[in-house]
Design a protein around this motif. Structure first.
Motif, PDB file in Angstrom:
ATOM      1  N   UNK A  50       0.839  -1.203   0.000  1.00 49.13           N
ATOM      2  CA  UNK A  50       0.000   0.000   0.000  1.00 49.13           C
ATOM      3  C   UNK A  50       0.876   1.256   0.000  1.00 49.13           C
ATOM      4  N   UNK A  51       1.917   1.251   0.797  1.00 46.78           N
ATOM      5  CA  UNK A  51       2.838   2.395   0.830  1.00 46.78           C
ATOM      6  C   UNK A  51       3.497   2.583  -0.528  1.00 46.78           C
ATOM      7  N   UNK A  52       3.897   1.485  -1.164  1.00 49.56           N
ATOM      8  CA  UNK A  52       4.506   1.574  -2.497  1.00 49.56           C
ATOM      9  C   UNK A  52       3.543   2.201  -3.493  1.00 49.56           C
ATOM     10  N   UNK A  53       2.266   1.841  -3.411  1.00 46.83           N
ATOM     11  CA  UNK A  53       1.270   2.433  -4.312  1.00 46.83           C
ATOM     12  C   UNK A  53       1.124   3.930  -4.063  1.00 46.83           C
ATOM     13  N   UNK A  54       1.140   4.329  -2.816  1.00 48.49           N
ATOM     14  CA  UNK A  54       1.048   5.758  -2.488  1.00 48.49           C
ATOM     15  C   UNK A  54       2.245   6.502  -3.063  1.00 48.49           C
ATOM     16  N   UNK A  55       3.434   5.948  -2.902  1.00 51.43           N
ATOM     17  CA  UNK A  55       4.639   6.590  -3.438  1.00 51.43           C
ATOM     18  C   UNK A  55       4.560   6.685  -4.959  1.00 51.43           C
ATOM     19  N   UNK A  56       4.118   5.613  -5.614  1.00 51.27           N
ATOM     20  CA  UNK A  56       3.979   5.636  -7.076  1.00 51.27           C
ATOM     21  C   UNK A  56       2.989   6.706  -7.515  1.00 51.27           C
ATOM     22  N   UNK A  57       1.874   6.817  -6.777  1.00 52.13           N
ATOM     23  CA  UNK A  57       0.864   7.825  -7.094  1.00 52.13           C
ATOM     24  C   UNK A  57       1.425   9.232  -6.937  1.00 52.13           C
ATOM     25  N   UNK A  58       2.128   9.480  -5.850  1.00 50.23           N
ATOM     26  CA  UNK A  58       2.717  10.802  -5.625  1.00 50.23           C
ATOM     27  C   UNK A  58       3.765  11.129  -6.670  1.00 50.23           C
ATOM     28  N   UNK A  59       4.558  10.151  -7.051  1.00 46.48           N
ATOM     29  CA  UNK A  59       5.581  10.350  -8.083  1.00 46.48           C
ATOM     30  C   UNK A  59       4.933  10.679  -9.428  1.00 46.48           C
ATOM     31  N   UNK A  60       3.857   9.939  -9.753  1.00 50.23           N
ATOM     32  CA  UNK A  60       3.142  10.191 -11.011  1.00 50.23           C
ATOM     33  C   UNK A  60       2.562  11.605 -11.039  1.00 50.23           C
ATOM     34  N   UNK A  61       1.988  12.036  -9.925  1.00 48.06           N
ATOM     35  CA  UNK A  61       1.423  13.400  -9.846  1.00 48.06           C
ATOM     36  C   UNK A  61       2.503  14.451 -10.010  1.00 48.06           C
TER      37      UNK A  61
END
Length: 96
Positions: free
Chosen positions: A81-92
């Motif tokens: 879940x943390x990895x997904x959050x980081x990926x989302x923030x990076x994409x934004x």
């Protein structure tokens, strides 16, 4: 320096040199030598250290300025879940 990174990571995991040595299949003296900058870990051991602490070899060698996140004690699901959050923030950040 590598020796300081190893010690800092070990302490952040609340581990003794003996405990880390057991996890990596080396002697306590080996870990002590790394932390005291008497010897450098082999490339193979550098990879093991990076995987064990969930950091990159570049981070251990001060080639990467990223700050690792301590996920010890979290479940695999929580880490994912943390990895997904980081990926989302990076994409934004990158306009995605």
């Amino acid at each position: 320096m590598l020796n300081e990174k190893i010690k800092k990571l070990r302490l952040s995991y609340n581990m003794s040199q003996v405990e880390l040595a057991k996890k990596l299949g080396v002697s306590k003296q080996c870990v002590s030598n790394w932390e005291n900058d008497n010897v450098q870990p082999s490339i193979e051991m550098l990879v093991k250290l990076a995987k064990f602490f969930n950091v990159s070899a570049d981070f251990l060698l001060d080639l990467d300025e990223k700050t690792p996140i301590d996920v010890s004690g979290l479940s695999e699901r929580e880490i994912a879940h943390i990895k997904l959050i980081v990926q989302d923030l990076t994409a934004r950040k990158n306009g995605g």
